[in-house]
Design a protein around this motif. Structure first.
Motif, mmCIF file in Angstrom:
data_model
loop_
_atom_site.group_PDB
_atom_site.id
_atom_site.type_symbol
_atom_site.label_atom_id
_atom_site.label_comp_id
_atom_site.label_asym_id
_atom_site.label_seq_id
_atom_site.Cartn_x
_atom_site.Cartn_y
_atom_site.Cartn_z
ATOM 1 N N ASP A 42 0.807 -1.275 -0.102
ATOM 2 C CA ASP A 42 0.083 -0.015 0.171
ATOM 3 C C ASP A 42 0.952 1.271 -0.007
ATOM 4 N N THR A 43 0.536 2.063 -0.847
ATOM 5 C CA THR A 43 1.236 3.426 -1.126
ATOM 6 C C THR A 43 1.423 4.349 0.214
ATOM 7 N N LYS A 44 0.221 4.342 0.792
ATOM 8 C CA LYS A 44 0.085 5.360 1.729
ATOM 9 C C LYS A 44 0.782 4.511 3.060
ATOM 10 N N SER A 45 0.154 3.384 3.507
ATOM 11 C CA SER A 45 0.923 2.755 4.772
ATOM 12 C C SER A 45 2.018 2.244 4.628
ATOM 13 N N LEU A 46 2.367 1.636 3.201
ATOM 14 C CA LEU A 46 3.536 1.046 3.107
ATOM 15 C C LEU A 46 3.642 -0.236 3.685
ATOM 16 N N THR A 49 -0.121 -5.747 1.368
ATOM 17 C CA THR A 49 -1.765 -5.905 1.387
ATOM 18 C C THR A 49 -2.099 -6.709 0.070
ATOM 19 N N GLN A 191 -6.291 1.366 -12.945
ATOM 20 C CA GLN A 191 -5.853 2.305 -11.949
ATOM 21 C C GLN A 191 -5.079 3.284 -12.514
#
Length: 248
Positions: A42-46, A49, A191
């Motif tokens: 996940d690019t936000k939480s790293l 996923t 995406q």
């Protein structure tokens, strides 16, 4: 023995027991970041996923274990498992007879085939025969690459570490076409339309593969736990929900 030494021994013994318990309670899972939406970061939480990450997490927790995800390139997953660096592979990995020689697979959890993609500005919907003699690309170490080579149609089948790299070379004209897991390609294009490639409609997959988790050959105890949990998740509908969450 002096009381001080007895206490020290007890503390040491307790620490060893705790360490062993922690080791037993950890399920080390191998994944790759290039398998969107099956496994990715996940690019936000790293954080790792994806559908197969969620499934492995569920399997671990259902068996009283903590999942520890180890990220590697797809070709490195099997060596990591057979050398004991990980306990389980949970990725978009097809069950094949060749892999069965060194791995034990769980019951299948999903199935799909590969897609063909070409440059977005290339209007031709190619058949396999129409690509005779051309240079095409596929993921390295994949059943797709093996199937393409077995046709003896192409001038060259180039193998790539990531599907993104295949798309890049198709866009630049270095490859006439690329082949990769259909759910992954479709998700990426939905995406990121700027990738500059498109799916070829009407393409019939060479092989519909079954996705399963894998343990080291002979690890019957872990395999039984994995299969029992999958059976439970199928029965209560949670397995379908996990995949549906990622559009699969």
């Amino acid at each position: 023995m002096p009381r001080k030494n007895i206490v020290a021994c007890l503390v040491t013994a307790a620490a060893l027991v705790a360490a062993r318990a922690n080791a037993q309670d950890t399920l080390t899972v191998g994944i790759t970041t290039t398998g969107v939406p099956f496994t990715f970061v996940d690019t936000k939480s790293l954080a790792p996923t994806g559908a197969m990450v969620d499934l492995a997490t569920k399997i671990a927790t259902e068996n009283g274990m903590r999942p520890d995800f180890q990220i590697s390139a797809f070709p490195a997953l099997i060596p990591a498992l057979t050398t004991g660096k990980i306990n389980l592979i949970s990725a978009a990995m097809f069950v094949t007879e060749k892999r069965k020689e060194v791995l034990d697979f769980s019951v299948p959890v999903y199935e799909y085939g590969e897609a063909m993609f070409v440059r977005a500005d290339d209007p031709t919907n190619y058949s396999m025969q129409a690509l005779r003699g051309e240079i095409v690309g596929a993921p390295i170490g994949s059943a797709i690459a093996d199937d393409l080579k077995a046709t003896h149609l192409f001038g060259e089948v180039r193998e790539y570490e990531s599907i993104g790299d295949i798309m890049h070379d198709v866009k630049l004209g270095r490859l006439k076409a690329g082949f990769a897991d259909r759910p992954i390609v479709a998700y990426e294009l939905a995406q990121r339309p700027e990738l500059g490639v498109r799916l070829v409609p009407g393409y019939q997959a060479m092989h519909i593969g079954q996705v399963a988790l894998a343990v080291d050959k002979g690890n019957e105890t872990l395999l039984a736990r994995v299969n029992a949990t999958i059976a439970k998740l199928k029965q209560n509908g949670d397995l379908s929900k996990i995949f549906a969450h990622y559009g699969l």
